[in-house]
Design a protein around this motif. Sequence first.
Motif, PDB file in Angstrom:
ATOM      1  N   ASP A  71       0.827  -1.212   0.000  1.00 42.70           N
ATOM      2  CA  ASP A  71       0.000   0.000   0.000  1.00 42.70           C
ATOM      3  C   ASP A  71       0.859   1.260   0.000  1.00 42.70           C
ATOM      4  O   ASP A  71       0.550   2.239  -0.681  1.00 42.70           O
ATOM      5  CB  ASP A  71      -0.937   0.001   1.215  1.00 42.70           C
ATOM      6  N   ARG A  99       2.473   2.043  -3.463  1.00 41.26           N
ATOM      7  CA  ARG A  99       1.575   2.466  -4.555  1.00 41.26           C
ATOM      8  C   ARG A  99       1.775   3.948  -4.868  1.00 41.26           C
ATOM      9  O   ARG A  99       1.502   4.389  -5.977  1.00 41.26           O
ATOM     10  CB  ARG A  99       0.119   2.202  -4.157  1.00 41.26           C
ATOM     11  N   ARG A 128      -2.410  -6.847  -6.736  1.00 37.87           N
ATOM     12  CA  ARG A 128      -1.884  -5.608  -6.128  1.00 37.87           C
ATOM     13  C   ARG A 128      -0.363  -5.595  -6.127  1.00 37.87           C
ATOM     14  O   ARG A 128       0.267  -4.590  -6.470  1.00 37.87           O
ATOM     15  CB  ARG A 128      -2.406  -5.460  -4.700  1.00 37.87           C
ATOM     16  N   LYS A 155       1.034  -5.264  -9.725  1.00 35.92           N
ATOM     17  CA  LYS A 155       0.817  -3.903 -10.239  1.00 35.92           C
ATOM     18  C   LYS A 155       1.867  -2.943  -9.673  1.00 35.92           C
ATOM     19  O   LYS A 155       2.466  -2.139 -10.400  1.00 35.92           O
ATOM     20  CB  LYS A 155      -0.593  -3.438  -9.847  1.00 35.92           C
ATOM     21  N   VAL A 156       2.109  -3.027  -8.361  1.00 34.02           N
ATOM     22  CA  VAL A 156       3.092  -2.145  -7.715  1.00 34.02           C
ATOM     23  C   VAL A 156       4.493  -2.410  -8.256  1.00 34.02           C
ATOM     24  O   VAL A 156       5.237  -1.483  -8.599  1.00 34.02           O
ATOM     25  CB  VAL A 156       3.056  -2.337  -6.180  1.00 34.02           C
TER      26      VAL A 156
END
Length: 654
Positions: free
Chosen positions: A453, A456, A492, A495-496
């Motif tokens: 998180d 990102r 996730r 993608k990061v």
Amino acid sequence: LCGFLLQYLEFAEFEETAEVFTKECKIKGKTLPKPAGVPSRDSQALPVQKDLLAAFDNGEQKVFFQLWEEHISPSVCDNEPAAQKLEFYLHIHFATYLLKHSVEKPDKTVHEERISHFKAYLETKGAALSQTTEFLPFYALPFVPNPMVHPSFKELFQDSWTLDLRTRLEQFLSLTLKARQTPRLLTLFKESGQYNKEMLQHLHQQLVESEHRTMTCLKRFNKMQTDYHNLIGVTAELVDSLEATVNGKMITPEYLQSICVRLFSNQMRQSVAHSIDFTRPGTASTMLRASLAPAKMQDVPLLPSLDYEKLKKDLVAGNDRLKAFLLQALRWRLTTSYPGEQRDTVLQAYISNDLLDCHSNCEGNVLKLLHSKSKVVRQYMARLINAFASLAEGRVYLSQNPTLLQMLEERLKAEDKDSLTWENVLGALQKFSLRRALQSAMIKDGLICWLVDVLRDADCLSDYTLEYSVALLMNLCLRSAGKKMCAKIANRVLKVLSDLLGHENQEIQPYVNGALYSILAIPSVREEARAMGMEEILRCFIKEGNAEMIRQIEFIIKQLNSDEPLNDSIASDDEEEEKDEEEDHDIMEADLDKDEVLQPQLGELVGEKLLTTEYLGIMTHTPKTKKKLSPGVHQSIDEPLQRPVTPGHHRTVY
């Protein structure tokens, strides 16, 4: 040319001259074409603007770019960043237009033609933006089978993105087309004059630099020539001396002295000539070798002992300013000491006197300073813990406190992301991740999801924070429990990591590659990566990377295309917790002492002076044999990282 002349006459309001010129051109059969891209003084930019916007709305790619090339000056497109960026996004708009506006499946031939046009642009004019983080993901767009569902390109298919682009286009056209009133002939004259002036200055600068290089090379050549002749002369004399020795003639010390003087540089001749005792065998050759060898570092004395009981008492009960100054001084003693015996002795004294109360469970211990109400005290405590964690023995000491890891994780989530406290807590945790037991605890505490998180929004992080965040994520991903955790949030994580591949901070690339390679060992993660077009994205970066990164990416692609199931022996690596022999990663990075917020007032003692004036002890050093650590396995730089590392150690070794 006639068109340029007429345009200038109209611009300068030579109306009669323009009229006569026009008539004479007609009599002589000379046509008067309108200069391309330059409207006359009384023409209106509005019709052209309307045509361009209509072509934009209707997806008429050929019409749009034909008008664009006719009416937008090449100098604007090539030299103004705003125009370059707008043109890039316009090409994306037309490349994806059919996908956005077709009710059914778009015509394959027409769509492929548009994609080919976009590829051609990327390889020519669009290549200039390939080093820009903002545009790097779009270089993979032509290779993604279904960009409408790809996380990186979903935004392109929203109405808000198209409306925003249209507004930017309209504003750009309004400014650019109105500014094109200057006659082309006048523009050419001005550009030519400026170009000639700049070229003359450039050539003059080159001439000056060339003359300077020539003089430097000439001086070096003369020096080398002199040294060469001198060496030949000395060699000839030495051969004669050897011949004389064979014939029984002795060589005098004075003669050897004269030879040595000639061999040394001018600045050293006198001192060397008087320092060599030529009556002792081997002295001359030893002195000559010593003169060429680097000087050995002098013996470094141990630092004075400290009264650790008094220190710890003031760290717990003193005022916040004193606590901060003490934490700073103790850190400086560790970071500024010489690597080797001096630093080892400082660290062993801290550990043997339990400076941070790692072995204590009492309410008022030193570690509780991490929760101090004072921001400065919290920051300086985090800095000291980070300094401890930079050394292998320090990590062993800190890991003996069962609550410290939890305290650091709490601080990480409570502090502001742009604070130095947050940065140092993160640095300490990254170094903790070299130890298997602490890795397992961090994975169990959900640190992987938290890191994903945070990353990102990588552009908001400092270089240190970004580097240590990605390196920590990689270290946790190397464990089977970490891989399984990533498999639960595969989309996730991928993608990061794919976004980080194109980040401008090149220092993070080895850790991004290592994390990708590691998690792609899981079949479900490989499947998710293939679905999002990961291979196309990776191949896009092969074109831009250096040789080492290219080879690492090739390993990742091979792992991506593998069909091997998860190895059972890898899956059971968590059962080896007790075998926690750590590699020797002792690197004290300069960032530990950066941006000191605490400044002394007149008369206040700081650093070593504070410690040796107020807290001098008697024989608190406890010499101890340093634990022999594993030197570490040095893998090939061609492969992605497969062992835990810290950024400081990785930079030093590789």
